[in-house]
Design an enzyme around this catalytic site. Structure first.
Site, PDB file in Angstrom:
ATOM      1  N   HIS A 122       8.976  55.543 -21.294  1.00 34.62           N
ATOM      2  CA  HIS A 122       9.087  56.490 -22.395  1.00 34.62           C
ATOM      3  C   HIS A 122      10.440  57.198 -22.448  1.00 34.62           C
ATOM      4  O   HIS A 122      10.628  58.084 -23.284  1.00 34.62           O
ATOM      5  CB  HIS A 122       7.961  57.516 -22.288  1.00 34.62           C
ATOM      6  N   ASP A 124       3.550  62.861 -17.299  1.00 36.54           N
ATOM      7  CA  ASP A 124       3.660  61.409 -17.235  1.00 36.54           C
ATOM      8  C   ASP A 124       5.140  61.030 -17.346  1.00 36.54           C
ATOM      9  O   ASP A 124       5.696  60.958 -18.441  1.00 36.54           O
ATOM     10  CB  ASP A 124       2.859  60.758 -18.365  1.00 36.54           C
TER      11      ASP A 124
END
Length: 297
Positions: free
Chosen positions: A197, A192
């Site tokens: 992030h 991912d």
């Protein structure tokens, strides 16, 4: 494009072959903090290929890591559903493992839209994936709940109310899990690569002070805490974990998981645990709620 519920539910499952290696499993475990106390406990069952066991939550990244090549850009486009990704939130996750996962292997993954509920101003899309091994026997089943803001109004059916029996007594066990400032940078290598992030500017544009931890990282961290703190380190005893994602964790913060035993073991030797995970650095803000785990006694 509005949601076409009938088309989504009647579509044939998407089928693909996935594979993973020992290297993928090792990286997944390291991204959840395995071996952090290597001087005293290197956790060889999670960090060394000889005798390697697999945390069941690895199923949620199997086939999307480094051995699969460059990870695809996350998307939510399928028959009857074409949703703006900026409106999508990962609302919940359920995993059931049917047998121990091999440290390397292949599987056939069949995915479908199991349900679409109209929540008025949003849609709740329920995706189900089932993996079978080369022998044709089930490996795992996942149910993913996606909250799509602004996509409601396509039916009059909001779906059933989900009841979670909130305990009215102190937790039987409280587990504390530390995260590191680089935790999200490790975890994103499982597949991912969402810039939320890793990229501070992107995170600020999304309304966060800094990049946040993946929801599935928090999910995996809680699973590892259960295995370490309650199941004597035996990954095979954790057979199911269902949660709602209630709030983010910033890398470097910690997660406290309250655990209640929900009655005696069943006839098949399994036991249900009720869970609530929170962030103590933010006054107990919830992280995972409406959570249950199924474990072997």
């Amino acid at each position: 494009m509005p949601i076409d519920r009938d088309k989504a539910l009647s579509a044939d499952p998407a089928v693909r072959e996935i594979h993973w290696t020992t290297r993928d499993v090792l990286l997944y475990h390291l991204s959840l903090g395995a071996g952090a106390a290597a001087a005293t406990d290197p956790e060889p069952h999670l960090t060394f290929e000889k005798g390697l066991t697999v945390l069941p939550t690895f199923a949620l990244v199997a086939g999307s890591g480094i051995s699969a090549g460059e990870a695809p850009v996350p998307g939510l486009e399928m028959p009857g559903i074409d949703v703006d990704l900026r409106a999508v939130l990962h609302a919940g996750q359920d995993l059931r493992v049917h047998r121990s996962l091999p440290a390397s292997g292949t599987a056939t993954l069949r995915s479908r839209v199991a349900e679409v509920w109209d929540k008025g101003r949003a849609a709740l899309i329920v995706l189900e994936s089932a993996a079978t091994g080369p022998d044709g026997e089930p490996l795992w089943t996942t149910t993913t709940r996606i909250w799509a803001r602004g996509e409601g109004g396509f039916s009059q059916d909001p779906g059933p109310e989900e009841h979670w029996p909130a305990p009215d007594r102190p937790a039987d066990t409280v587990l504390t899990t530390a995260t590191t400032p680089q935790q999200a940078l490790w975890y994103r290598l499982n597949g991912d690569l969402n810039p939320l992030h890793a990229d501070p500017a992107f995170a600020r544009a999304a309304g966060f002070d800094r990049p946040i931890l993946h929801g599935l990282a928090s999910y995996g961290l809680v699973a590892k805490a259960l295995v370490d703190g309650i199941l004597d380190g035996d990954v095979t005893r954790l057979t199911g974990l269902a949660v709602r994602f209630a709030g983010p964790v910033v890398p470097g913060e910690s997660i406290t998981t309250s655990v209640w035993r929900d009655g005696p073991p069943a006839d098949d030797g399994t036991e249900r645990l009720l869970l609530h995970a929170a962030c103590p650095e933010r006054d107990g803000a919830p992280v995972l709620t409406h959570a249950t785990a199924t474990v072997r006694s």
